[in-house]
Motif scaffolding. Sequence first.
Motif, PDB file in Angstrom:
ATOM      1  N   TYR A 160       0.836  -1.201   0.000  1.00 11.12           N
ATOM      2  CA  TYR A 160       0.000   0.000   0.000  1.00 11.12           C
ATOM      3  C   TYR A 160       0.872   1.253   0.000  1.00 11.12           C
ATOM      4  O   TYR A 160       1.838   1.338   0.753  1.00 11.12           O
ATOM      5  N   GLU A 187       1.840   5.108   0.880  1.00 12.92           N
ATOM      6  CA  GLU A 187       1.615   6.155   1.878  1.00 12.92           C
ATOM      7  C   GLU A 187       2.442   7.342   1.396  1.00 12.92           C
ATOM      8  O   GLU A 187       3.664   7.337   1.494  1.00 12.92           O
ATOM      9  N   THR A 236     -12.337   9.947  -0.237  1.00 11.12           N
ATOM     10  CA  THR A 236     -11.758   8.654  -0.584  1.00 11.12           C
ATOM     11  C   THR A 236     -11.555   8.579  -2.092  1.00 11.12           C
ATOM     12  O   THR A 236     -12.212   9.294  -2.859  1.00 11.12           O
ATOM     13  N   ARG A 262     -10.678   5.610  -5.298  1.00 11.95           N
ATOM     14  CA  ARG A 262     -10.516   4.204  -5.672  1.00 11.95           C
ATOM     15  C   ARG A 262      -9.857   4.111  -7.046  1.00 11.95           C
ATOM     16  O   ARG A 262     -10.505   4.313  -8.076  1.00 11.95           O
ATOM     17  N   HIS A 312      -8.785  -0.541  -4.252  1.00 11.04           N
ATOM     18  CA  HIS A 312      -8.711  -0.225  -2.825  1.00 11.04           C
ATOM     19  C   HIS A 312      -9.176   1.222  -2.603  1.00 11.04           C
ATOM     20  O   HIS A 312      -8.878   2.108  -3.408  1.00 11.04           O
ATOM     21  N   ASP A 313      -9.894   1.452  -1.531  1.00  6.16           N
ATOM     22  CA  ASP A 313     -10.358   2.805  -1.205  1.00  6.16           C
ATOM     23  C   ASP A 313      -9.301   3.503  -0.354  1.00  6.16           C
ATOM     24  O   ASP A 313      -9.115   3.176   0.818  1.00  6.16           O
ATOM     25  N   TYR A 314      -8.630   4.482  -0.965  1.00  7.20           N
ATOM     26  CA  TYR A 314      -7.594   5.227  -0.264  1.00  7.20           C
ATOM     27  C   TYR A 314      -8.177   6.504   0.332  1.00  7.20           C
ATOM     28  O   TYR A 314      -9.142   7.064  -0.179  1.00  7.20           O
ATOM     29  N   ARG A 315      -7.562   6.938   1.393  1.00  6.10           N
ATOM     30  CA  ARG A 315      -7.956   8.179   2.059  1.00  6.10           C
ATOM     31  C   ARG A 315      -7.075   9.311   1.541  1.00  6.10           C
ATOM     32  O   ARG A 315      -5.856   9.161   1.444  1.00  6.10           O
ATOM     33  N   TYR A 327      -3.157   7.708   1.818  1.00  5.57           N
ATOM     34  CA  TYR A 327      -2.793   6.474   2.503  1.00  5.57           C
ATOM     35  C   TYR A 327      -3.977   5.507   2.475  1.00  5.57           C
ATOM     36  O   TYR A 327      -5.120   5.898   2.234  1.00  5.57           O
ATOM     37  N   TYR A 328      -3.690   4.239   2.742  1.00  3.30           N
ATOM     38  CA  TYR A 328      -4.738   3.241   2.894  1.00  3.30           C
ATOM     39  C   TYR A 328      -5.093   3.178   4.377  1.00  3.30           C
ATOM     40  O   TYR A 328      -4.210   2.965   5.220  1.00  3.30           O
ATOM     41  N   SER A 386      -5.480   1.766   7.230  1.00  2.00           N
ATOM     42  CA  SER A 386      -5.281   0.528   7.978  1.00  2.00           C
ATOM     43  C   SER A 386      -4.034   0.690   8.837  1.00  2.00           C
ATOM     44  O   SER A 386      -3.074   1.367   8.435  1.00  2.00           O
ATOM     45  N   ALA A 443      -0.778   0.007   7.224  1.00  3.19           N
ATOM     46  CA  ALA A 443      -0.402   0.830   6.075  1.00  3.19           C
ATOM     47  C   ALA A 443      -0.023   2.254   6.446  1.00  3.19           C
ATOM     48  O   ALA A 443       0.593   2.956   5.647  1.00  3.19           O
TER      49      ALA A 443
END
Length: 223
Positions: free
Chosen positions: A104, A106, A171, A173, A178-181, A200-201, A203, A206
């Motif tokens: 992922y 960042e 968000t 995609r 994957h849904d990233y912020r 970033y993802y 999680s 991540a």
Amino acid sequence: LKVGDQVNVYGKLDVKGIKNDSYEIVAKKLSVNTDKKFANGNFVFFSDEEFNGTLVDDLTLDKSVEYYVPSTWQNSFVCTDLTNNGIKGHQYSLNAISPQNTDYPEIFYIFFFNYETYLEKVPTKASDGDNKDIEVAIVRNILEELDEKFKIKMEEFKDPSGTQIDYFSTTYRPKDRHDYRLEFMFRPGKKGITCMLYLYYPSDIAVNHLREVAYLVETLSVE
């Protein structure tokens, strides 16, 4: 407490008095008789994590924008220059820093939007409303292909030093599904707007450099 105790005080220090000759600190946390000592000038979080970073002042020719980054951010595998549309800025691939994360991204972006370079009509003094309109346009330009009905509402918050930051989060995609912020932050100045984006993802595995990002944002100085 007794005479001789070693106390670490965390909080905000304000200058007080008619002649600014006294100080008041609002303590958020106290640590008594710990072995932890900090070097003068270091930036310290409540967890006792401290930073003594490297000055970056090349976003503008007159060095009116300055900030500090941890030394690990200066690695050529981490820091690359932004060149889109002649913009002046940097991209920091934080997932390349230990602990490395190949699954992922960042990433932290920072660049300077110069009024004279990018605006057809340069305002004598940009208002808060002018800046928010520009910030919304920047977000739309970065995200691309947004529906016109998609609303972008800039919020305002103040960092621990009381500096106002314009903020928007959403968000995103991409093709990996994957849904990233994405967190957008803006600091207007006299000649333009310093723009930041933290991607970033969302999680725990991540996101490993949140405090380093906070350190940069907190040390950012804009004239």
